[in-house]
Write a protein that holds these residues in place. Structure first.
Motif, PDB file in Angstrom:
ATOM      1  N   ILE A 126       0.822  -1.213   0.000  1.00 33.39           N
ATOM      2  CA  ILE A 126       0.000   0.000   0.000  1.00 33.39           C
ATOM      3  C   ILE A 126       0.859   1.267   0.000  1.00 33.39           C
ATOM      4  O   ILE A 126       0.358   2.361   0.250  1.00 33.39           O
ATOM      5  N   HIS A 127       2.164   1.088  -0.257  1.00 32.95           N
ATOM      6  CA  HIS A 127       3.105   2.199  -0.441  1.00 32.95           C
ATOM      7  C   HIS A 127       3.273   3.055   0.813  1.00 32.95           C
ATOM      8  O   HIS A 127       3.366   4.284   0.739  1.00 32.95           O
ATOM      9  N   GLU A 128       3.301   2.389   1.968  1.00 34.71           N
ATOM     10  CA  GLU A 128       3.647   3.089   3.203  1.00 34.71           C
ATOM     11  C   GLU A 128       5.085   2.718   3.560  1.00 34.71           C
ATOM     12  O   GLU A 128       5.476   1.555   3.445  1.00 34.71           O
ATOM     13  N   THR A 129       5.849   3.706   3.994  1.00 36.86           N
ATOM     14  CA  THR A 129       7.282   3.493   4.212  1.00 36.86           C
ATOM     15  C   THR A 129       7.595   2.884   5.576  1.00 36.86           C
ATOM     16  O   THR A 129       8.726   2.496   5.826  1.00 36.86           O
ATOM     17  N   LYS A 130       6.589   2.794   6.453  1.00 36.14           N
ATOM     18  CA  LYS A 130       6.852   2.272   7.790  1.00 36.14           C
ATOM     19  C   LYS A 130       7.261   0.814   7.745  1.00 36.14           C
ATOM     20  O   LYS A 130       6.909   0.078   6.806  1.00 36.14           O
ATOM     21  N   LYS A 131       7.990   0.401   8.746  1.00 41.95           N
ATOM     22  CA  LYS A 131       8.501  -0.963   8.818  1.00 41.95           C
ATOM     23  C   LYS A 131       8.242  -1.500  10.221  1.00 41.95           C
ATOM     24  O   LYS A 131       8.529  -0.827  11.214  1.00 41.95           O
ATOM     25  N   VAL A 132       7.669  -2.705  10.290  1.00 38.78           N
ATOM     26  CA  VAL A 132       7.439  -3.361  11.571  1.00 38.78           C
ATOM     27  C   VAL A 132       8.708  -4.103  11.961  1.00 38.78           C
ATOM     28  O   VAL A 132       9.134  -5.030  11.269  1.00 38.78           O
ATOM     29  N   LEU A 133       9.313  -3.683  13.064  1.00 43.28           N
ATOM     30  CA  LEU A 133      10.523  -4.340  13.545  1.00 43.28           C
ATOM     31  C   LEU A 133      10.215  -5.309  14.686  1.00 43.28           C
ATOM     32  O   LEU A 133      10.933  -6.258  14.921  1.00 43.28           O
ATOM     33  N   ASP A 134       9.123  -5.033  15.378  1.00 40.49           N
ATOM     34  CA  ASP A 134       8.738  -5.892  16.488  1.00 40.49           C
ATOM     35  C   ASP A 134       7.237  -5.747  16.716  1.00 40.49           C
ATOM     36  O   ASP A 134       6.632  -4.749  16.305  1.00 40.49           O
ATOM     37  N   LEU A 135       6.641  -6.733  17.352  1.00 43.73           N
ATOM     38  CA  LEU A 135       5.220  -6.680  17.639  1.00 43.73           C
ATOM     39  C   LEU A 135       4.896  -7.597  18.808  1.00 43.73           C
ATOM     40  O   LEU A 135       5.658  -8.483  19.156  1.00 43.73           O
ATOM     41  N   ARG A 136       3.737  -7.367  19.405  1.00 41.21           N
ATOM     42  CA  ARG A 136       3.231  -8.226  20.465  1.00 41.21           C
ATOM     43  C   ARG A 136       1.879  -8.744  20.022  1.00 41.21           C
ATOM     44  O   ARG A 136       1.005  -7.966  19.634  1.00 41.21           O
ATOM     45  N   VAL A 137       1.691 -10.040  20.053  1.00 34.05           N
ATOM     46  CA  VAL A 137       0.484 -10.667  19.513  1.00 34.05           C
ATOM     47  C   VAL A 137      -0.410 -11.149  20.639  1.00 34.05           C
ATOM     48  O   VAL A 137       0.052 -11.732  21.616  1.00 34.05           O
ATOM     49  N   SER A 138      -1.696 -10.892  20.488  1.00 34.59           N
ATOM     50  CA  SER A 138      -2.692 -11.435  21.414  1.00 34.59           C
ATOM     51  C   SER A 138      -3.798 -12.046  20.577  1.00 34.59           C
ATOM     52  O   SER A 138      -4.357 -11.398  19.696  1.00 34.59           O
ATOM     53  N   THR A 139      -4.117 -13.330  20.805  1.00 33.40           N
ATOM     54  CA  THR A 139      -5.187 -13.977  20.048  1.00 33.40           C
ATOM     55  C   THR A 139      -6.434 -14.097  20.901  1.00 33.40           C
ATOM     56  O   THR A 139      -6.377 -14.336  22.100  1.00 33.40           O
ATOM     57  N   ASN A 140      -7.590 -13.922  20.236  1.00 32.77           N
ATOM     58  CA  ASN A 140      -8.893 -14.056  20.891  1.00 32.77           C
ATOM     59  C   ASN A 140      -9.007 -13.157  22.118  1.00 32.77           C
ATOM     60  O   ASN A 140      -9.499 -13.542  23.168  1.00 32.77           O
ATOM     61  N   LYS A 141      -8.511 -11.928  21.995  1.00 38.88           N
ATOM     62  CA  LYS A 141      -8.506 -10.995  23.121  1.00 38.88           C
ATOM     63  C   LYS A 141      -9.905 -10.449  23.368  1.00 38.88           C
ATOM     64  O   LYS A 141     -10.604 -10.037  22.451  1.00 38.88           O
TER      65      LYS A 141
END
Length: 282
Positions: free
Chosen positions: A35-50
């Motif tokens: 989608i032509h966004e320059t941001k980059k995900v370097l880290d994340l925290r995942v929560s399922t079925n929150k």
């Protein structure tokens, strides 16, 4: 002979695969690039079925497939819908706005708000103008020819039904490759798409583990059975509630006609106490 698989587009398979941080990070970065966004995900925290709404509130409880806290200062809901109609759109919107509002503690400064986005993988054309592979919903300025604002809340829909029209060539984006991987109908097809790619090959191993783990398969089948029976129970409950409401309406009409309580009870199945309560309400 091709080995059949539970598709990644299935809710449980989707959660199982993309709860992996490395795999999900790669998918999200490929999405931002698409989608032509320059941001980059370097880290994340995942929560399922929150659970978004706690039991201490007398409001509807919303559950998201995957809720991701990104180092890009965003909160993202990643959801899979095999059907995406008006009901699902409103559900996703309710969930998204709740994510945005629930990030604030009492007395906290609103200027610290994190952007809330949802990325919904869907099948079908939700609206006539929703004809791109990736479609965007957000706040618009109606006096500025409908130009989208870079708002704090944004919803994306990714049309998986259009993946079959993607022509593989040297210019295929990584996001399009991920979508083909997700839509694959067999392990052999997934192997071809993932060949030579470290992260996609890791995703393939996750799917093989899913298929070969009896405990996981058992949980999968039990969950699907539970969904089926819950749906059946819901239908039966709806029928029962409809009949009960019909009998109440009949009782009200008979009360207006001054019919004897015993006759009203006979025709509606309501007790005389219930009928008297209806009489007091009217």
């Amino acid at each position: 002979m091709k080995k059949a698989i539970y598709p990644i587009t299935d809710d449980i398979c989707f959660k199982y695969l993309f709860r992996n941080k490395k795999i999900l990070t790669d998918l999200l970065n490929s999405f931002y690039e698409y989608i032509h966004e320059t941001k980059k995900v370097l880290d994340l925290r995942v929560s399922t079925n929150k659970e978004i709404i706690g039991s201490n509130r007398r409001r509807k409880v919303f559950y998201g497939d995957i809720l991701v806290y990104l180092n890009t200062d965003e909160i993202a809901s990643i959801e899979m819908y095999n059907r995406f109609g008006d009901r699902e759109y409103k559900k996703s919107l309710a969930y998204l706005t709740r994510i945005y509002s629930d990030q604030f503690e009492e007395g906290e400064d609103y200027s610290k708000a994190r952007r809330a986005i949802s990325i919904n993988f869907i099948n079908g054309n939700y609206q006539p103008h929703n004809f791109f592979l990736v479609n965007t919903y957000g706040f618009v300025n109606e006096f500025n020819y409908g130009s989208k604002e870079n708002g704090e809340i944004k919803m994306y829909t990714v049309r998986l039904d259009l993946v079959k029209y993607i022509v593989y060539n040297g210019n295929e984006t990584r996001f399009e490759r991920w979508l083909r991987f997700m839509k694959a109908g067999s392990l052999e097809e997934m192997e071809k798409i993932a060949e030579g790619d470290e992260i996609m090959e890791q995703a393939l191993r996750y799917m093989e583990k899913f298929l070969n783990d009896e405990k996981i398969r058992e949980q999968y089948d039990m969950a699907n059975d539970a969904l089926y029976y819950a749906k059946m129970d819901g239908i039966e409950q709806g029928k029962a509630e409809g009949i009960e409401q019909r009998n109440v309406e009949i009782a009200k009409i008979m009360l207006k006609e001054k019919a004897p309580l015993v006759d009203i009870s006979k025709y509606t199945g309501l007790t005389e106490k219930e009928i008297l309560e209806l009489k007091e309400e009217s």
